[in-house]
Design a protein around this motif. Structure first.
Motif, short mmCIF file in Angstrom:
data_model
loop_
_atom_site.label_atom_id
_atom_site.label_comp_id
_atom_site.label_asym_id
_atom_site.label_seq_id
_atom_site.Cartn_x
_atom_site.Cartn_y
_atom_site.Cartn_z
N HIS A 6 11.26 1.87 -17.23
CA HIS A 6 12.62 1.71 -16.73
C HIS A 6 13.47 0.76 -17.58
CE1 HIS A 6 11.54 4.15 -13.43
NE2 HIS A 6 10.80 3.25 -12.79
N MET A 7 12.81 -0.13 -18.33
CA MET A 7 13.56 -1.10 -19.15
C MET A 7 13.96 -0.46 -20.47
SD MET A 7 14.21 -4.45 -18.60
CE MET A 7 12.78 -5.25 -17.89
N PRO A 8 15.27 -0.39 -20.77
CA PRO A 8 15.69 0.19 -22.05
C PRO A 8 15.18 -0.65 -23.22
CG PRO A 8 17.57 -0.10 -20.54
CD PRO A 8 16.41 -0.85 -19.96
N ILE A 9 14.76 0.02 -24.30
CA ILE A 9 14.26 -0.66 -25.50
C ILE A 9 15.38 -0.75 -26.51
CG2 ILE A 9 12.58 -0.54 -27.39
CD1 ILE A 9 10.75 1.02 -25.44
N ARG A 10 15.72 -1.96 -26.90
CA ARG A 10 16.86 -2.20 -27.79
C ARG A 10 16.53 -1.85 -29.23
NH1 ARG A 10 19.61 -8.11 -27.76
NH2 ARG A 10 19.74 -7.57 -25.53
N LEU A 11 17.42 -1.09 -29.87
CA LEU A 11 17.25 -0.68 -31.26
C LEU A 11 18.55 -1.00 -32.00
CD1 LEU A 11 15.72 2.83 -30.48
CD2 LEU A 11 14.43 0.80 -31.19
N PRO A 12 18.56 -2.03 -32.85
CA PRO A 12 19.79 -2.41 -33.54
C PRO A 12 20.28 -1.36 -34.52
CG PRO A 12 17.92 -3.66 -34.37
CD PRO A 12 17.42 -2.90 -33.19
N LEU A 13 21.59 -1.26 -34.66
CA LEU A 13 22.21 -0.32 -35.59
C LEU A 13 23.20 -1.07 -36.48
CD1 LEU A 13 23.07 2.68 -33.22
CD2 LEU A 13 21.24 2.60 -34.92
N PRO A 14 23.40 -0.61 -37.71
CA PRO A 14 24.39 -1.27 -38.58
C PRO A 14 25.83 -1.07 -38.11
CG PRO A 14 23.40 0.64 -39.69
CD PRO A 14 22.62 0.41 -38.43
N HIS A 15 26.09 0.04 -37.42
CA HIS A 15 27.44 0.34 -36.96
C HIS A 15 27.41 0.55 -35.44
CE1 HIS A 15 28.47 0.76 -41.18
NE2 HIS A 15 27.43 1.58 -41.29
N PRO A 16 27.95 -0.40 -34.66
CA PRO A 16 27.85 -0.36 -33.20
C PRO A 16 28.34 0.95 -32.59
CG PRO A 16 28.76 -2.46 -33.93
CD PRO A 16 28.68 -1.59 -35.14
N LEU A 17 27.73 1.31 -31.46
CA LEU A 17 28.06 2.57 -30.79
C LEU A 17 29.32 2.49 -29.95
CD1 LEU A 17 24.62 3.93 -29.56
CD2 LEU A 17 25.88 4.48 -31.63
N ILE A 18 29.72 1.29 -29.59
CA ILE A 18 30.95 1.17 -28.81
C ILE A 18 31.85 0.11 -29.42
CG2 ILE A 18 29.77 1.87 -26.67
CD1 ILE A 18 30.07 -1.03 -25.74
N ASN A 19 33.12 0.31 -29.20
CA ASN A 19 34.11 -0.71 -29.55
C ASN A 19 34.55 -1.35 -28.24
OD1 ASN A 19 36.33 -2.22 -30.18
ND2 ASN A 19 37.41 -0.62 -31.31
N PRO A 20 34.09 -2.58 -27.96
CA PRO A 20 34.37 -3.17 -26.65
C PRO A 20 35.86 -3.38 -26.36
CG PRO A 20 33.40 -4.79 -28.15
CD PRO A 20 33.30 -3.46 -28.82
N ARG A 21 36.69 -3.27 -27.39
CA ARG A 21 38.14 -3.39 -27.15
C ARG A 21 38.68 -2.16 -26.43
NH1 ARG A 21 37.78 -5.74 -32.31
NH2 ARG A 21 38.22 -3.75 -33.31
N VAL A 22 37.98 -1.03 -26.57
CA VAL A 22 38.45 0.20 -25.92
C VAL A 22 37.41 0.80 -24.98
CG1 VAL A 22 40.04 0.77 -27.78
CG2 VAL A 22 37.70 1.62 -27.88
N SER A 23 36.14 0.39 -25.11
CA SER A 23 35.08 0.90 -24.24
C SER A 23 34.64 -0.20 -23.28
CB SER A 23 33.88 1.36 -25.07
OG SER A 23 34.24 2.40 -25.94
N PRO A 24 34.82 -0.01 -21.98
CA PRO A 24 34.52 -1.08 -21.01
C PRO A 24 33.04 -1.47 -20.99
CG PRO A 24 35.82 0.69 -20.01
CD PRO A 24 35.38 1.19 -21.34
N VAL A 25 32.81 -2.78 -20.81
CA VAL A 25 31.46 -3.34 -20.68
C VAL A 25 31.42 -4.16 -19.40
CG1 VAL A 25 29.74 -4.89 -21.69
CG2 VAL A 25 31.17 -3.46 -23.19
N SER A 26 30.41 -3.90 -18.55
CA SER A 26 30.24 -4.65 -17.30
C SER A 26 28.95 -5.44 -17.34
CB SER A 26 30.24 -3.70 -16.09
OG SER A 26 31.50 -3.12 -15.88
#
Length: 262
Positions: free
Chosen positions: A74-94
């Motif tokens: 159930h715990m997501p496994i974090r995998l870093p990327l060179p280019h982020p998948l979201i732009n928090p300025r336009v994609s909401p983060v809670s």
């Protein structure tokens, strides 16, 4: 204090070299070029038929496994990327936090963290988002959900299976980190592996609205070796095939295990 083996933190898996995996970068590039050409044709068709114009197409790496995982993780496994998948300025983060909620809103403000759109305390989650409809609306509010690692279990119980089914399980973060901003930025600039009990796993590595073809290829090439040792039931040796696809396309192959490797 000596911790028992079950409580000792596991060392991070060692990332293998690209050459040791046997995946052809040229094949990755060719498949990605073909996939993006398909997406472009689809977008042109949408514009011609006036079907809401251009729409975002998410891109996924699809991993075919020889053997399924013994249990769902159930715990997501974090995998870093060179280019982020979201732009928090336009994609909401809670962010889900312990109570009192105000304490953590103030913490984000004092740390000059502006890319978290909403902070939700455990009590508010349990009372104001109790019904199925309230949870459904909350799920739509953000592209990424983070959770204080001290309340992962409690938040998971309150949310139920809806987040898991939509591949939006909250990502644990440590709010006590000295550099909290860096901790949150690492969470936002990663993709996540959700392990189920099937023989196919999909991991998002980009989108046509946010990334250039060069950035998409860079994310894909970076993702494969990072992912390899974290796969269930044997890591890379359990991989049968790798494909890439978009939200609406069929899968294009980039790697298949040869008969000699069986």
């Amino acid at each position: 204090l000596v911790l028992p083996p079950s409580l000792k933190p596991k060392p991070a898996p060692q990332t293998p070299s690209w050459d040791s995996l046997g995946v052809d970068k040229d094949q990755c590039s060719k498949a990605l070029t073909a996939l993006l050409a398909h997406v472009e044709k689809l977008q042109q068709k949408r514009e011609k038929e006036d079907l809401l114009g251009e729409q975002e197409e998410k891109l996924f790496l699809v991993v075919g496994l020889k053997r399924q995982a013994k249990r769902e993780v159930h715990m997501p496994i974090r995998l870093p990327l060179p280019h982020p998948l979201i732009n928090p300025r336009v994609s909401p983060v809670s962010l889900f936090v312990k109570d009192p909620q105000r304490q953590y809103k103030d913490l984000l403000e004092s740390s000059k963290i502006t890319f978290v759109n909403r902070v939700i305390g455990l009590e508010k989650l349990r009372t104001k988002h109790k019904t199925f409809e309230a949870k459904r609306l909350l799920l739509k509010e953000a592209d990424l959900f983070l959770v204080d690692d001290r309340v992962v279990v409690e938040v998971g119980k309150s949310l139920g299976k809806m987040w898991r089914e939509n591949k939006k399980q909250p990502v644990p973060i440590t709010l006590s980190r000295k550099d909290l901003k860096a901790e949150l930025e690492r969470a936002i600039s990663s993709t996540y592996l959700q392990i189920n009990t099937g023989t196919s796993l999909s991991i998002k590595f980009g989108s046509t609205s946010l990334h250039t073809p060069t950035e998409l290829l860079s994310n894909l090439i970076s993702l494969i070796p990072t992912l390899a040792p974290r796969l269930p039931s044997g890591g890379w040796s359990n991989v049968q095939s790798l494909h890439i696809k978009s939200s609406t396309s069929t899968s294009l192959p980039i790697f298949n295990t040869s008969l000699d490797d069986e």
